[in-house]
Design a protein around this motif. Sequence first.
Motif, PDB file in Angstrom:
ATOM      1  N   ILE A  62       0.792  -1.179   0.019  1.00  0.00           N
ATOM      2  CA  ILE A  62       0.004   0.012   0.129  1.00  0.00           C
ATOM      3  C   ILE A  62       0.962   1.205  -0.073  1.00  0.00           C
ATOM      4  O   ILE A  62       0.748   2.307  -0.690  1.00  0.00           O
ATOM      5  CB  ILE A  62      -0.874  -0.065   1.048  1.00  0.00           C
ATOM      6  CG1 ILE A  62      -1.974  -1.056   0.874  1.00  0.00           C
ATOM      7  CG2 ILE A  62      -1.651   1.236   1.460  1.00  0.00           C
ATOM      8  CD1 ILE A  62      -2.803  -1.601   2.254  1.00  0.00           C
ATOM      9  N   LEU A  63       1.945   1.350   0.777  1.00  0.00           N
ATOM     10  CA  LEU A  63       2.917   2.501   0.654  1.00  0.00           C
ATOM     11  C   LEU A  63       3.530   2.495  -0.717  1.00  0.00           C
ATOM     12  O   LEU A  63       3.633   3.775  -1.159  1.00  0.00           O
ATOM     13  CB  LEU A  63       3.924   2.371   1.726  1.00  0.00           C
ATOM     14  CG  LEU A  63       3.402   2.447   3.097  1.00  0.00           C
ATOM     15  CD1 LEU A  63       4.621   2.074   4.153  1.00  0.00           C
ATOM     16  CD2 LEU A  63       2.922   3.778   3.324  1.00  0.00           C
ATOM     17  N   ASN A  64       3.731   1.719  -1.371  1.00  0.00           N
ATOM     18  CA  ASN A  64       4.304   1.748  -2.721  1.00  0.00           C
ATOM     19  C   ASN A  64       3.321   2.259  -3.703  1.00  0.00           C
ATOM     20  O   ASN A  64       3.748   2.950  -4.380  1.00  0.00           O
ATOM     21  CB  ASN A  64       4.879   0.397  -3.236  1.00  0.00           C
ATOM     22  CG  ASN A  64       6.270  -0.111  -2.454  1.00  0.00           C
ATOM     23  OD1 ASN A  64       7.212   1.082  -2.084  1.00  0.00           O
ATOM     24  ND2 ASN A  64       6.383  -1.370  -2.186  1.00  0.00           N
ATOM     25  N   GLN A  65       2.091   1.747  -3.353  1.00  0.00           N
ATOM     26  CA  GLN A  65       1.118   2.429  -4.225  1.00  0.00           C
ATOM     27  C   GLN A  65       0.988   4.111  -3.931  1.00  0.00           C
ATOM     28  O   GLN A  65       0.941   4.923  -4.738  1.00  0.00           O
ATOM     29  CB  GLN A  65      -0.321   2.012  -3.981  1.00  0.00           C
ATOM     30  CG  GLN A  65      -0.223   0.619  -4.514  1.00  0.00           C
ATOM     31  CD  GLN A  65      -1.557  -0.190  -3.994  1.00  0.00           C
ATOM     32  OE1 GLN A  65      -2.383   0.186  -3.538  1.00  0.00           O
ATOM     33  NE2 GLN A  65      -1.502  -1.651  -4.097  1.00  0.00           N
ATOM     34  N   SER A  66       1.212   4.386  -2.680  1.00  0.00           N
ATOM     35  CA  SER A  66       1.034   5.885  -2.239  1.00  0.00           C
ATOM     36  C   SER A  66       2.167   6.839  -2.801  1.00  0.00           C
ATOM     37  O   SER A  66       1.940   7.699  -3.098  1.00  0.00           O
ATOM     38  CB  SER A  66       0.954   6.076  -0.595  1.00  0.00           C
ATOM     39  OG  SER A  66       2.199   5.714  -0.234  1.00  0.00           O
ATOM     40  N   PHE A  67       3.227   6.139  -2.896  1.00  0.00           N
ATOM     41  CA  PHE A  67       4.354   6.693  -3.638  1.00  0.00           C
ATOM     42  C   PHE A  67       4.128   7.379  -4.980  1.00  0.00           C
ATOM     43  O   PHE A  67       4.499   8.579  -5.434  1.00  0.00           O
ATOM     44  CB  PHE A  67       5.953   5.975  -3.548  1.00  0.00           C
ATOM     45  CG  PHE A  67       6.248   5.540  -2.329  1.00  0.00           C
ATOM     46  CD1 PHE A  67       5.848   6.287  -1.202  1.00  0.00           C
ATOM     47  CD2 PHE A  67       6.921   4.334  -2.063  1.00  0.00           C
ATOM     48  CE1 PHE A  67       6.367   5.844   0.335  1.00  0.00           C
ATOM     49  CE2 PHE A  67       7.400   3.957  -0.870  1.00  0.00           C
ATOM     50  CZ  PHE A  67       6.994   4.633   0.340  1.00  0.00           C
ATOM     51  N   GLY A  68       3.480   6.484  -5.805  1.00  0.00           N
ATOM     52  CA  GLY A  68       3.104   7.043  -7.195  1.00  0.00           C
ATOM     53  C   GLY A  68       2.223   8.182  -7.069  1.00  0.00           C
ATOM     54  O   GLY A  68       2.180   8.972  -7.982  1.00  0.00           O
ATOM     55  N   LEU A  69       1.050   7.888  -6.052  1.00  0.00           N
ATOM     56  CA  LEU A  69       0.234   9.037  -5.924  1.00  0.00           C
ATOM     57  C   LEU A  69       0.420  10.490  -5.314  1.00  0.00           C
ATOM     58  O   LEU A  69      -0.131  11.642  -5.809  1.00  0.00           O
ATOM     59  CB  LEU A  69      -0.944   8.693  -4.909  1.00  0.00           C
ATOM     60  CG  LEU A  69      -1.823   7.381  -5.446  1.00  0.00           C
ATOM     61  CD1 LEU A  69      -2.596   6.884  -4.290  1.00  0.00           C
ATOM     62  CD2 LEU A  69      -2.908   7.933  -6.811  1.00  0.00           C
TER      63      LEU A  69
END
Length: 186
Positions: A62-69
């Motif tokens: 989930i954190l890795n997804q947040s980095f793109g956002l």
Amino acid sequence: FSLHLVCSECNETVVVTGNRSEENYPSDEEIGLQNYVSPKSFFPAPKIISIPKSCPKSVSNILNQSFGLYWNDISSCANKIRIAIEVLMDEMNVVKKYQTKNGLRDLTLHKRIEIYEKTNPEVSSFLLAIKWIGNAGSHFSDVKNDDVLDAYELLEFSLDQLFTDKKDNLIKMRDEINQTKKPRKK
């Protein structure tokens, strides 16, 4: 604009896209065009914080997804960080539901953090601060990049406290040095 970048450490190729603009800024010192670039997406997105290797995959994903956002939708990024805290509470086995006379009800993230406070008061206070920032993103409040960077910084510290033995190793080193009253032999 779009660019292909290559990491100087691992040689990984990263694609970055965004907006480019030129503006004429005459001044006493210089007359000419100023070029500006504003990144809007990276693939793969750079990691904004380090995530301990022992951090549960459900949280790190989930954190890795947040980095793109972070680069194109700061409110969604804040919300995704909040979701990471919810999943972290799951991983820490903090109860999710409570019984009422009408059946099971979901506990709020706030209440789950309060329950976790009994187990880990220091980390829970950091998680509560992160939750407030996540709430602001979830409700389309005026969340700024610096607010999300604050959440990341608080989260990085919390994850280090939970999933690294850095503190324990330093305490052991401190005790050994204080006991022998001299530097450690290596």
